[in-house]
Scaffold this active site. Sequence first.
Site, PDB file in Angstrom:
ATOM      1  N   ASP A 280       0.838  -1.203   0.000  1.00  0.00           N
ATOM      2  CA  ASP A 280       0.000   0.000   0.000  1.00  0.00           C
ATOM      3  C   ASP A 280       0.875   1.256   0.000  1.00  0.00           C
ATOM      4  O   ASP A 280       2.044   1.222   0.412  1.00  0.00           O
ATOM      5  CB  ASP A 280      -0.894   0.043   1.251  1.00  0.00           C
ATOM      6  CG  ASP A 280      -1.862  -1.119   1.299  1.00  0.00           C
ATOM      7  OD1 ASP A 280      -2.192  -1.662   0.239  1.00  0.00           O
ATOM      8  OD2 ASP A 280      -2.277  -1.466   2.424  1.00  0.00           O
TER       9      ASP A 280
HETATM   10  N1  URA Z   1      -1.169  -6.040   3.917  1.00  0.00           N
HETATM   11  C1  URA Z   1      -1.667  -4.775   3.952  1.00  0.00           C
HETATM   12  O1  URA Z   1      -2.672  -4.534   4.594  1.00  0.00           O
HETATM   13  N2  URA Z   1      -1.021  -3.829   3.269  1.00  0.00           N
HETATM   14  C2  URA Z   1       0.100  -4.035   2.576  1.00  0.00           C
HETATM   15  O2  URA Z   1       0.650  -3.111   1.977  1.00  0.00           O
HETATM   16  C3  URA Z   1       0.618  -5.347   2.548  1.00  0.00           C
HETATM   17  C4  URA Z   1      -0.032  -6.331   3.231  1.00  0.00           C
END
Ligand code: URA
Length: 239
Positions: A101
Amino acid sequence: MRLAKYLADSGISSRRQAEKLIAQGKVKVNGQTIYELAFTLNPGDRVEYEGKIVESADRVYLLLNKPRGYICTLFDPQGRPRVIDLLNGINTRVFPVGRLDFDTEGLLLLSNDGEFSNLMTHPRYLIPKKYEAWVQGLLNPDTIRKLEKGVALEDGITAPSRAKLLSSEKGQSLLELEIHEGKKRQIKRMCLAVGHRVISLKRTALAFLTLEGVARGQFRFLTSAEVEGLIMLARQSGK
Ligand code: URA
């Protein structure tokens, strides 16, 4: 890398012939026809010849320590910083292997090898990924067990994982979670499902790879032994 060399390396034509193709307006970069013979490519540029994408001939495998505030997509309508903007000196078009993310930091692989990317990300192959998450609230052993067993998300129950409480302070807990699936925003949704909002998230390991020696915002090339090891791991785990 110069556009003509890129075309030649990719097997489209000789270098001299590639310059002719450019002059004839047959080559586009990011959708724009290029006529400049000395045109130089930037990381992430998309090269097209006669309407078809030209992939780079060289296989590239990178490990990036992604900072928070970078997006994994190659194009962002909002113009936010992209992870590929961090790849100074890489003239080949690579793409992130899986996603982190915008506000997640840590270990991210990038490559131009689609087969490798599939092996690392397809749920049929079990490549473990380790995360450290600061979550709101204090975690009790029961919650840890629930995370390990699997929690119900809207797109299904998560596979068994490993969870460990690393520390807690000021009403927050630091949790280590190891999963091998790659559901969207999986860690945040798993934690929320057991009543704990994720405050910050970092991927610390992928299989045997860690962030050791790679400062935030920096990257390194994987060795061929590492690439072969990852491919072997995925193939052995394939159901
Ligand atoms: N899980 C998440 O919630 N976000 C990420 O970026 C990777 C794994």
